[in-house]
Design a protein around this motif. Structure first.
Motif, PDB file in Angstrom:
ATOM      1  N   ARG A  79     -12.354 -15.841   9.915  1.00 58.59           N
ATOM      2  CA  ARG A  79     -13.089 -17.105  10.029  1.00 58.59           C
ATOM      3  C   ARG A  79     -12.476 -18.176   9.132  1.00 58.59           C
ATOM      4  NH1 ARG A  79     -19.544 -16.409  10.835  1.00 58.59           N
ATOM      5  NH2 ARG A  79     -19.250 -18.664  10.820  1.00 58.59           N
ATOM      6  N   ALA A  80     -12.100 -17.807   7.928  1.00 56.91           N
ATOM      7  CA  ALA A  80     -11.561 -18.783   6.980  1.00 56.91           C
ATOM      8  C   ALA A  80     -10.237 -19.373   7.470  1.00 56.91           C
ATOM      9  CB  ALA A  80     -11.372 -18.137   5.614  1.00 56.91           C
ATOM     10  N   ASP A  81      -9.498 -18.587   8.249  1.00 56.81           N
ATOM     11  CA  ASP A  81      -8.210 -19.080   8.748  1.00 56.81           C
ATOM     12  C   ASP A  81      -8.391 -20.327   9.612  1.00 56.81           C
ATOM     13  OD1 ASP A  81      -7.202 -16.866   7.524  1.00 56.81           O
ATOM     14  OD2 ASP A  81      -6.838 -15.736   9.377  1.00 56.81           O
ATOM     15  N   LEU A  82      -9.459 -20.339  10.390  1.00 54.04           N
ATOM     16  CA  LEU A  82      -9.681 -21.457  11.301  1.00 54.04           C
ATOM     17  C   LEU A  82      -9.883 -22.756  10.534  1.00 54.04           C
ATOM     18  CD1 LEU A  82     -12.004 -19.637  13.831  1.00 54.04           C
ATOM     19  CD2 LEU A  82      -9.740 -20.569  14.321  1.00 54.04           C
ATOM     20  N   ARG A  83     -10.672 -22.685   9.464  1.00 57.92           N
ATOM     21  CA  ARG A  83     -10.903 -23.890   8.664  1.00 57.92           C
ATOM     22  C   ARG A  83      -9.606 -24.316   7.971  1.00 57.92           C
ATOM     23  NH1 ARG A  83     -15.421 -26.521   7.248  1.00 57.92           N
ATOM     24  NH2 ARG A  83     -16.594 -24.951   8.407  1.00 57.92           N
ATOM     25  N   THR A  84      -8.861 -23.341   7.461  1.00 57.85           N
ATOM     26  CA  THR A  84      -7.604 -23.653   6.772  1.00 57.85           C
ATOM     27  C   THR A  84      -6.620 -24.357   7.701  1.00 57.85           C
ATOM     28  OG1 THR A  84      -7.856 -21.772   5.282  1.00 57.85           O
ATOM     29  CG2 THR A  84      -5.628 -22.638   5.572  1.00 57.85           C
ATOM     30  N   VAL A  85      -6.488 -23.826   8.901  1.00 60.73           N
ATOM     31  CA  VAL A  85      -5.487 -24.376   9.827  1.00 60.73           C
ATOM     32  C   VAL A  85      -5.972 -25.676  10.473  1.00 60.73           C
ATOM     33  CG1 VAL A  85      -4.176 -23.945  11.930  1.00 60.73           C
ATOM     34  CG2 VAL A  85      -4.496 -22.107  10.273  1.00 60.73           C
ATOM     35  N   LEU A  86      -7.187 -25.643  11.006  1.00 59.48           N
ATOM     36  CA  LEU A  86      -7.653 -26.792  11.783  1.00 59.48           C
ATOM     37  C   LEU A  86      -8.019 -27.992  10.919  1.00 59.48           C
ATOM     38  CD1 LEU A  86      -9.806 -25.006  14.508  1.00 59.48           C
ATOM     39  CD2 LEU A  86      -7.611 -26.144  14.825  1.00 59.48           C
ATOM     40  N   LEU A  87      -8.646 -27.750   9.777  1.00 56.72           N
ATOM     41  CA  LEU A  87      -9.103 -28.879   8.968  1.00 56.72           C
ATOM     42  C   LEU A  87      -8.136 -29.260   7.850  1.00 56.72           C
ATOM     43  CD1 LEU A  87     -12.957 -28.277   8.635  1.00 56.72           C
ATOM     44  CD2 LEU A  87     -11.676 -29.555  10.353  1.00 56.72           C
ATOM     45  N   ASP A  88      -7.430 -28.279   7.306  1.00 58.36           N
ATOM     46  CA  ASP A  88      -6.525 -28.593   6.200  1.00 58.36           C
ATOM     47  C   ASP A  88      -5.114 -28.952   6.687  1.00 58.36           C
ATOM     48  OD1 ASP A  88      -8.630 -28.033   4.566  1.00 58.36           O
ATOM     49  OD2 ASP A  88      -7.942 -26.023   4.012  1.00 58.36           O
ATOM     50  N   ARG A  89      -4.591 -28.208   7.674  1.00 59.84           N
ATOM     51  CA  ARG A  89      -3.204 -28.395   8.064  1.00 59.84           C
ATOM     52  C   ARG A  89      -3.018 -29.347   9.242  1.00 59.84           C
ATOM     53  NH1 ARG A  89       1.330 -28.431   5.583  1.00 59.84           N
ATOM     54  NH2 ARG A  89       0.521 -26.641   4.422  1.00 59.84           N
ATOM     55  N   MET A  90      -3.827 -29.197  10.301  1.00 57.72           N
ATOM     56  CA  MET A  90      -3.601 -29.990  11.515  1.00 57.72           C
ATOM     57  C   MET A  90      -3.617 -31.495  11.268  1.00 57.72           C
ATOM     58  SD  MET A  90      -2.687 -28.225  14.080  1.00 57.72           S
ATOM     59  CE  MET A  90      -1.800 -27.154  12.932  1.00 57.72           C
ATOM     60  N   PRO A  91      -4.516 -32.028  10.442  1.00 60.03           N
ATOM     61  CA  PRO A  91      -4.473 -33.471  10.212  1.00 60.03           C
ATOM     62  C   PRO A  91      -3.152 -33.951   9.611  1.00 60.03           C
ATOM     63  CG  PRO A  91      -6.593 -32.593   9.524  1.00 60.03           C
ATOM     64  CD  PRO A  91      -5.715 -31.409   9.815  1.00 60.03           C
ATOM     65  N   GLN A  92      -2.409 -33.049   8.987  1.00 60.18           N
ATOM     66  CA  GLN A  92      -1.136 -33.427   8.378  1.00 60.18           C
ATOM     67  C   GLN A  92       0.033 -33.362   9.357  1.00 60.18           C
ATOM     68  OE1 GLN A  92      -0.403 -31.224   4.720  1.00 60.18           O
ATOM     69  NE2 GLN A  92      -2.595 -31.054   4.315  1.00 60.18           N
ATOM     70  N   VAL A  93      -0.087 -32.555  10.410  1.00 59.88           N
ATOM     71  CA  VAL A  93       1.083 -32.309  11.262  1.00 59.88           C
ATOM     72  C   VAL A  93       0.891 -32.698  12.721  1.00 59.88           C
ATOM     73  CG1 VAL A  93       1.850 -30.427   9.768  1.00 59.88           C
ATOM     74  CG2 VAL A  93       0.401 -29.908  11.746  1.00 59.88           C
ATOM     75  N   VAL A  94      -0.342 -32.978  13.140  1.00 65.74           N
ATOM     76  CA  VAL A  94      -0.589 -33.220  14.558  1.00 65.74           C
ATOM     77  C   VAL A  94       0.135 -34.493  14.996  1.00 65.74           C
ATOM     78  CG1 VAL A  94      -2.699 -34.605  14.257  1.00 65.74           C
ATOM     79  CG2 VAL A  94      -2.385 -33.230  16.314  1.00 65.74           C
ATOM     80  N   GLU A  95       0.745 -34.465  16.174  1.00 70.14           N
ATOM     81  CA  GLU A  95       1.514 -35.595  16.677  1.00 70.14           C
ATOM     82  C   GLU A  95       0.657 -36.559  17.488  1.00 70.14           C
ATOM     83  OE1 GLU A  95       4.918 -34.248  18.773  1.00 70.14           O
ATOM     84  OE2 GLU A  95       5.844 -33.298  17.029  1.00 70.14           O
ATOM     85  N   ASP A  96      -0.313 -36.033  18.218  1.00 64.85           N
ATOM     86  CA  ASP A  96      -1.159 -36.876  19.061  1.00 64.85           C
ATOM     87  C   ASP A  96      -2.617 -36.583  18.729  1.00 64.85           C
ATOM     88  OD1 ASP A  96      -2.549 -38.224  21.009  1.00 64.85           O
ATOM     89  OD2 ASP A  96      -1.230 -37.631  22.657  1.00 64.85           O
ATOM     90  N   PRO A  97      -3.196 -37.299  17.759  1.00 63.47           N
ATOM     91  CA  PRO A  97      -4.582 -36.986  17.344  1.00 63.47           C
ATOM     92  C   PRO A  97      -5.599 -37.198  18.448  1.00 63.47           C
ATOM     93  CG  PRO A  97      -3.764 -38.993  16.280  1.00 63.47           C
ATOM     94  CD  PRO A  97      -2.592 -38.354  16.938  1.00 63.47           C
ATOM     95  N   ASP A  98      -5.359 -38.146  19.349  1.00 62.71           N
ATOM     96  CA  ASP A  98      -6.296 -38.349  20.468  1.00 62.71           C
ATOM     97  C   ASP A  98      -6.369 -37.102  21.338  1.00 62.71           C
ATOM     98  OD1 ASP A  98      -7.435 -40.863  20.146  1.00 62.71           O
ATOM     99  OD2 ASP A  98      -5.650 -41.868  20.880  1.00 62.71           O
TER     100      ASP A  98
END
Length: 578
Positions: free
Chosen positions: A55-74
């Motif tokens: 469960r903790a992995d999801l928060r780490t990846v989706l909330l901590d990492r994705m905002p830093q690397v996502v190319e198309d936030p929409d």
């Protein structure tokens, strides 16, 4: 880190490919492409085992990492969470969710809990990007084209001259000749200095080689008193007439002395390489801040002349640009006054450079874009991602030009272009040119259909051209069809393979229009049994887009029977044609 990313991506690729296939059947509403970044960063920062999810992995990846690397936030806000939900379900149902993972129920519950926070994070990125773009708009400079985008889009059609004429004009550009002369003077392996490229004695020699006047003696070093020389030096580098060799040596390119080049393409390539040298026309003042305040003046003049459809009174330009300089920079008015004192008119260096580069002519206090200047401004506008309606002049338009532009135009406008083009040609010759142009690229179905339509409208006069086209595989289906319609004796009747080729061309075009249009064109072919029967035989046709169309049919058509038939046909096509 790059090596780790590449290794992890290679490790995950087979698993993701299996998920994509699984998702087509089991989660058709999810965008499987959005899963890749999540799975990659899970592997890099959360778990060495790609199948172990907590469960903790999801928060780490989706909330901590994705905002830093996502190319198309929409796109991520719309579809990343559902895609991850589908991926975790895939792992569970295919027994790939490793020992030590949270249960699927727990993982899905965690996704539900964090979905709103994830969407908010993606929306914050979009807001930040919008604010950044707004800041960029506020920082528009004197030479930016963007403020004129709407006016430029409304200009009437700009007609461009043929390459042969433009190349002839480049050979007359005095600045390019001076750049050549400077490079020839430089010669081979000339050493240059750190603070000043050339010694005072070398500067004096270079000025003489270019026919430039030596500056009057003053308190400044000679190197600081010859901006015209350094502008030509920089132009010679832009044109590849001069090339650095190591840190402190420069040489003339071996072909430089041959300018003006005989081949039109070579001459135009040289001129285009130096197009952005127009910025060297901006006034250079004693005060560096004042120089910056007038940077972009050359471009600002060009866009205003273009908006005046290629010709504008010098007095009007001077007034408008003085006002623009004052508006864009707090020191603009002061800089304008300084340039007036130094040059007599701030536009003198601008017009001298543009005239030397073959882009403008000034006559009777009227500034006019030359054909070469019009070509250059169209390229600069395109570089700024601003759309213009620019086309070759009718008398300079090749058959391929006509076909390419007509394919993008509304029907009435395309018909008008065709009619104007036809007025300059005999119909039988026009038919031959159009079909020859269509045969240049057998992968371009749209050009082929466009040519067939135009030639078909010419009637019997096009029969010889159609007969010649029978020997061209990509055009034979059209030629056979039109010859049969015209009732030409001894013409080969269209075969089933010809009909199938025409269908594949039609599907190729509709596939480029989007999924709804593609599915609609499949429906036009017939009902499901008819479509399945077609797929059972059409794989034999050596069409350049056959495999990608079969793959697209398998993905797009809602009926599973059609999807399976498309997959079978794709397998046969790959086995036969590859």
């Amino acid at each position: 880190m790059t090596d780790r990313i590449e290794a992890a991506a290679a490790e995950l690729r087979p698993l993701l490919q299996e998920f994509i296939l699984w998702a087509r059947e089991n989660a058709p509403g999810s965008d499987s492409n959005l899963v890749g970044p999540v799975v990659l960063w899970h592997r890099l920062i959360a778990s060495d085992n790609v199948g172990r999810w907590k469960r903790a992995d999801l928060r780490t990846v989706l909330l901590d990492r994705m905002p830093q690397v996502v190319e198309d936030p929409d796109a991520a806000a719309d579809g990343m969470v559902p895609a991850v939900r589908a991926y975790l379900t895939f792992l569970s149902e295919t027994d790939r969710l490793a020992t030590g993972s949270s249960s699927l129920k727990e993982l899905l519950a965690e996704i539900d809990d964090l979905e709103d926070d994830f969407v908010d994070a993606m929306e914050d990125i979009v807001v930040d990007q919008d604010e950044y773009e707004d800041d960029e708009e506020e920082d528009e400079g004197l030479g930016d084209f963007e403020p004129f985008a709407d006016e430029l889009a409304e200009l009437p059609t700009i007609r461009l001259r043929p390459d042969a004429e433009l190349a002839a004009a480049t050979r007359q550009a005095t600045l390019i000749s001076k750049a050549r002369d400077l490079a020839v003077w430089v010669g081979s392996e000339r050493r240059v200095g750190e603070t000043s490229l050339l010694t005072d004695a070398e500067i004096t020699e270079a000025l003489a080689a270019l026919g430039l006047p030596a500056p009057a003696p003053g308190g400044k070093p000679l190197a600081d008193s010859v901006p015209a020389l350094w502008n030509i030096w920089n132009l010679a580098i832009d044109l590849d007439f001069l090339q650095p060799e190591g840190e402190d040596t420069v040489s003339a390119d071996a072909d430089t002395a041959d300018w003006p080049f005989e081949e039109d393409d070579d001459a135009l390539d040289v001129w285009m390489a130096g197009l952005h040298s127009i910025d060297y026309g901006d006034p250079e003042l004693e005060d560096e801040d004042a120089t910056i305040a007038l940077s972009g003046l050359t471009r600002a003049l060009l866009v205003r002349v273009l908006l005046a459809t290629g010709s504008k009174p010098l007095a009007e330009l001077r007034t408008e640009l003085a006002e623009a300089a004052a508006e864009y920079d707090e020191r603009g008015a002061e800089a304008w006054a300084a340039a007036t004192a130094q040059y007599g008119d701030p536009l003198n260096p601008v017009l001298d450079w543009l005239a030397g580069y073959g882009m403008v002519e000034v006559e009777h206090d009227q500034v006019r874009l030359t054909p070469l200047g019009m070509e250059g401004v169209v390229h600069l506008t395109d570089d700024a991602d601003i759309e213009l309606d620019a086309r070759p002049a009718i008398d300079a338009m090749t058959a391929l030009d006509l076909l390419s532009f007509s394919a993008e135009l509304p029907e009435e406008e395309a018909d008008a272009e065709f009619a104007a083009w036809m007025e300059l040609r005999e119909p039988d010759r026009a038919a031959k040119e159009l079909l020859e142009a269509a045969a240049e690229d057998d992968a371009d179905a749209l050009i082929r259909v466009q040519a067939a339509s135009m030639v078909g409208s010419l009637g019997e006069v096009a029969v010889p051209a159609w007969q010649d086209a029978l020997d061209e595989p990509s055009l034979r289906p059209y030629a056979a069809t039109h010859l049969a319609q015209l009732g030409v004796d001894d013409a080969p009747p269209p075969t089933q393979a010809d009909t199938h080729w025409l269908i594949l061309d039609m599907l190729t075009i509709s596939a480029g229009l989007g999924r709804p249009e593609f599915v609609s064109s499949l429906d036009d072919i017939g009902n499901v049994p008819n479509l399945v029967n077609l797929l059972d035989v059409i794989w034999k046709v050596p069409h350049p887009h056959l495999e990608e169309l079969l793959e697209a049919i398998g993905k797009a058509h809602p009926d599973k029977q059609v999807g399976k038939a498309a997959k079978r046909a794709l397998f046969k096509a790959r086995s036969t044609h590859n």
